[in-house]
Design a protein around this motif. Structure first.
Motif, PDB file in Angstrom:
ATOM      1  N   CYS A 219      13.380  16.381  -3.637  1.00  0.00           N
ATOM      2  CA  CYS A 219      14.320  16.710  -2.941  1.00  0.00           C
ATOM      3  C   CYS A 219      14.451  18.043  -2.280  1.00  0.00           C
ATOM      4  O   CYS A 219      15.799  18.070  -1.003  1.00  0.00           O
ATOM      5  CB  CYS A 219      15.929  16.755  -4.266  1.00  0.00           C
TER       6      CYS A 219
ATOM      7  N   ASN B 233      16.403  18.327   6.716  1.00  0.00           N
ATOM      8  CA  ASN B 233      16.603  17.833   7.476  1.00  0.00           C
ATOM      9  C   ASN B 233      18.099  18.786   7.655  1.00  0.00           C
ATOM     10  O   ASN B 233      19.094  18.399   9.138  1.00  0.00           O
ATOM     11  CB  ASN B 233      17.132  16.296   7.032  1.00  0.00           C
ATOM     12  N   HIS B 234      18.297  20.019   7.107  1.00  0.00           N
ATOM     13  CA  HIS B 234      19.159  20.366   7.634  1.00  0.00           C
ATOM     14  C   HIS B 234      18.722  20.936   8.783  1.00  0.00           C
ATOM     15  O   HIS B 234      19.381  21.791   9.371  1.00  0.00           O
ATOM     16  CB  HIS B 234      19.241  21.521   6.117  1.00  0.00           C
TER      17      HIS B 234
ATOM     18  N   THR C 258      12.890  17.897   1.289  1.00  0.00           N
ATOM     19  CA  THR C 258      13.732  16.952   2.213  1.00  0.00           C
ATOM     20  C   THR C 258      14.660  17.077   3.115  1.00  0.00           C
ATOM     21  O   THR C 258      15.536  17.006   4.376  1.00  0.00           O
ATOM     22  CB  THR C 258      13.642  15.566   1.862  1.00  0.00           C
ATOM     23  N   SER C 259      15.486  17.674   1.831  1.00  0.00           N
ATOM     24  CA  SER C 259      16.731  18.316   2.164  1.00  0.00           C
ATOM     25  C   SER C 259      17.142  19.495   3.648  1.00  0.00           C
ATOM     26  O   SER C 259      17.567  19.935   4.355  1.00  0.00           O
ATOM     27  CB  SER C 259      17.637  18.425   1.744  1.00  0.00           C
ATOM     28  N   THR C 260      15.729  20.874   3.271  1.00  0.00           N
ATOM     29  CA  THR C 260      15.773  21.786   3.552  1.00  0.00           C
ATOM     30  C   THR C 260      15.049  21.384   5.909  1.00  0.00           C
ATOM     31  O   THR C 260      15.698  21.886   6.093  1.00  0.00           O
ATOM     32  CB  THR C 260      14.273  23.196   3.510  1.00  0.00           C
TER      33      THR C 260
END
Length: 112
Positions: free
Chosen positions: A67, A74-75, A70-72
């Protein structure tokens, strides 16, 4: 990927390796991170004979790490898209949110 959904350890491992490949390129298999991830998944593999809290904790930690990766990613994509462009024209700002400025006084914005 939602943290609440418990997917299989193999799927999580593949997801982490995919994120590493995205970050590091084709030579990701020579990285320390790759070796560590593979080693941890092999070490905490659940077999039919044993099932304990350590495997659950390792699975939860791997989901959390996936998570984070993936979040990094997307950010950073969103940051590069919307930040650091300096002052923008009103037309460009309107375009970002899907609007157009009126072309004549009192117009609605969609006239030609």
């Amino acid at each position: 990927m939602a943290m609440a959904s418990l997917s299989s350890p193999l799927r999580v491992c593949r997801g982490i390796l995919k994120e590493l490949r995205t970050i590091q390129g084709p030579s990701y298999k020579q990285s320390l991170a790759y070796n560590y991830v593979i080693d941890q998944f092999r070490k905490n593999k659940v077999t039919g004979e044993r099932y304990c809290r350590a495997q659950q904790e390792a699975h939860h930690a791997s989901l959390t790490y996936l998570c984070l990766l993936t979040s990094t990613r997307n950010h950073l994509a969103l940051y590069n898209l919307y930040h650091g462009k300096g002052e923008r024209s009103p037309e460009e700002v309107a375009g970002l949110v899907g609007l157009r400025l009126p072309t004549q006084p009192g117009g609605k914005g969609w006239e030609k």
